[in-house]
Design a protein around this motif. Sequence first.
Motif, mmCIF file in Angstrom:
data_model
loop_
_atom_site.group_PDB
_atom_site.id
_atom_site.type_symbol
_atom_site.label_atom_id
_atom_site.label_comp_id
_atom_site.label_asym_id
_atom_site.label_seq_id
_atom_site.Cartn_x
_atom_site.Cartn_y
_atom_site.Cartn_z
ATOM 1 N N ARG A 73 -71.628 78.367 10.216
ATOM 2 C CA ARG A 73 -70.873 77.482 9.330
ATOM 3 C C ARG A 73 -71.716 77.094 8.113
ATOM 4 O O ARG A 73 -71.227 77.082 6.996
ATOM 5 C CB ARG A 73 -70.439 76.226 10.074
ATOM 6 N N SER B 184 -61.223 83.313 9.149
ATOM 7 C CA SER B 184 -60.694 84.248 8.150
ATOM 8 C C SER B 184 -60.920 85.683 8.575
ATOM 9 O O SER B 184 -61.805 85.979 9.367
ATOM 10 C CB SER B 184 -61.377 84.022 6.800
ATOM 11 N N PRO C 185 -66.149 75.736 5.010
ATOM 12 C CA PRO C 185 -66.726 76.580 6.068
ATOM 13 C C PRO C 185 -65.781 76.858 7.235
ATOM 14 O O PRO C 185 -65.780 77.955 7.780
ATOM 15 C CB PRO C 185 -67.953 75.793 6.532
ATOM 16 N N GLY D 217 -57.221 83.348 5.600
ATOM 17 C CA GLY D 217 -57.825 82.453 6.573
ATOM 18 C C GLY D 217 -56.891 81.328 6.948
ATOM 19 O O GLY D 217 -55.785 81.208 6.416
ATOM 20 N N VAL E 233 -64.993 77.651 -0.666
ATOM 21 C CA VAL E 233 -64.064 77.676 0.462
ATOM 22 C C VAL E 233 -64.679 76.865 1.600
ATOM 23 O O VAL E 233 -65.846 77.062 1.935
ATOM 24 C CB VAL E 233 -63.805 79.134 0.921
ATOM 25 N N VAL F 207 -63.546 79.663 6.240
ATOM 26 C CA VAL F 207 -64.289 80.930 6.249
ATOM 27 C C VAL F 207 -64.425 81.443 7.678
ATOM 28 O O VAL F 207 -64.252 82.631 7.942
ATOM 29 C CB VAL F 207 -65.679 80.768 5.591
ATOM 30 N N MET F 208 -64.715 80.548 8.610
ATOM 31 C CA MET F 208 -64.914 80.947 10.007
ATOM 32 C C MET F 208 -63.613 81.455 10.648
ATOM 33 O O MET F 208 -63.659 82.224 11.601
ATOM 34 C CB MET F 208 -65.456 79.774 10.828
ATOM 35 N N GLN G 106 -63.748 86.477 -1.884
ATOM 36 C CA GLN G 106 -65.203 86.368 -1.981
ATOM 37 C C GLN G 106 -65.621 87.054 -3.272
ATOM 38 O O GLN G 106 -65.285 88.211 -3.511
ATOM 39 C CB GLN G 106 -65.881 87.043 -0.797
ATOM 40 N N TYR H 157 -59.572 87.751 1.345
ATOM 41 C CA TYR H 157 -59.522 87.263 2.731
ATOM 42 C C TYR H 157 -58.242 86.472 2.946
ATOM 43 O O TYR H 157 -57.689 85.885 2.019
ATOM 44 C CB TYR H 157 -60.698 86.318 3.020
ATOM 45 N N VAL I 293 -70.216 81.106 0.406
ATOM 46 C CA VAL I 293 -68.891 80.947 -0.195
ATOM 47 C C VAL I 293 -68.663 79.455 -0.445
ATOM 48 O O VAL I 293 -67.931 78.796 0.289
ATOM 49 C CB VAL I 293 -67.789 81.521 0.730
ATOM 50 N N TRP J 118 -57.960 83.650 -0.022
ATOM 51 C CA TRP J 118 -59.121 83.418 -0.883
ATOM 52 C C TRP J 118 -59.853 84.721 -1.123
ATOM 53 O O TRP J 118 -59.592 85.724 -0.473
ATOM 54 C CB TRP J 118 -60.045 82.341 -0.299
ATOM 55 N N SER K 106 -72.049 80.111 5.832
ATOM 56 C CA SER K 106 -70.811 80.396 5.106
ATOM 57 C C SER K 106 -70.617 79.413 3.961
ATOM 58 O O SER K 106 -70.130 79.783 2.896
ATOM 59 C CB SER K 106 -69.605 80.371 6.046
#
Length: 185
Positions: free
Chosen positions: A136, A154, A148, A116, A146, A151-152, A106, A114, A143, A104, A139
């Motif tokens: 979370r 990634s 959360p 993830g 995507v 994202v965490m 940003q 990224y 973003v 993904w 994020s």
Amino acid sequence: MNGEKATTAAYSARYGWDRRTLGVVAVCAAFCSTVLLPGAPLALYLLVLPFFGGGGLFLACVALSRRVAFRVDESGVLLGGTPPRHRATTAHVPWDDIEAVVLWRQTGAAHMPYVGLARREDAPRLPGAGQGDRARALSGFLVPDVPPDVVMASRAVNGWRLDKDRLAAAVAAFAPPGVEVLDAW
């Protein structure tokens, strides 16, 4: 895991010199060279050298470290840690916890790519700071496109290069059936 495992090598990417790192180090060096100008004020030394000199030196050290930034093998996925705290923020995620590998981007000024992981809902939290409920929620705000949890789990593709074809081959070779690479770049 399928029969390709024996013939496919693990995919590993290491921190090193990429276009962005080279550009930032070059800009830092250019700013640092301004202190060599005749009659440069003392304030220039005090502002430029610590910030640009220190930043450029830090990025050069990260590139030269060649630490693992990302790895896919028969045991799962290794999310390499952030450079200043590499050991404390490196996370190994076994295949049993992974549902998909997600690429993904940003959006915004940095336009940072990224990689993830979509993980099982009951998978344990990853090591390192910033894995709590507040992070979370933040994020999800920063973003919104995507999930959360992705994202965490990634890592920014920054200071290293991602080879999508080799990544896809390694995931196809080592991951259980149903785990695939989702490319949202």
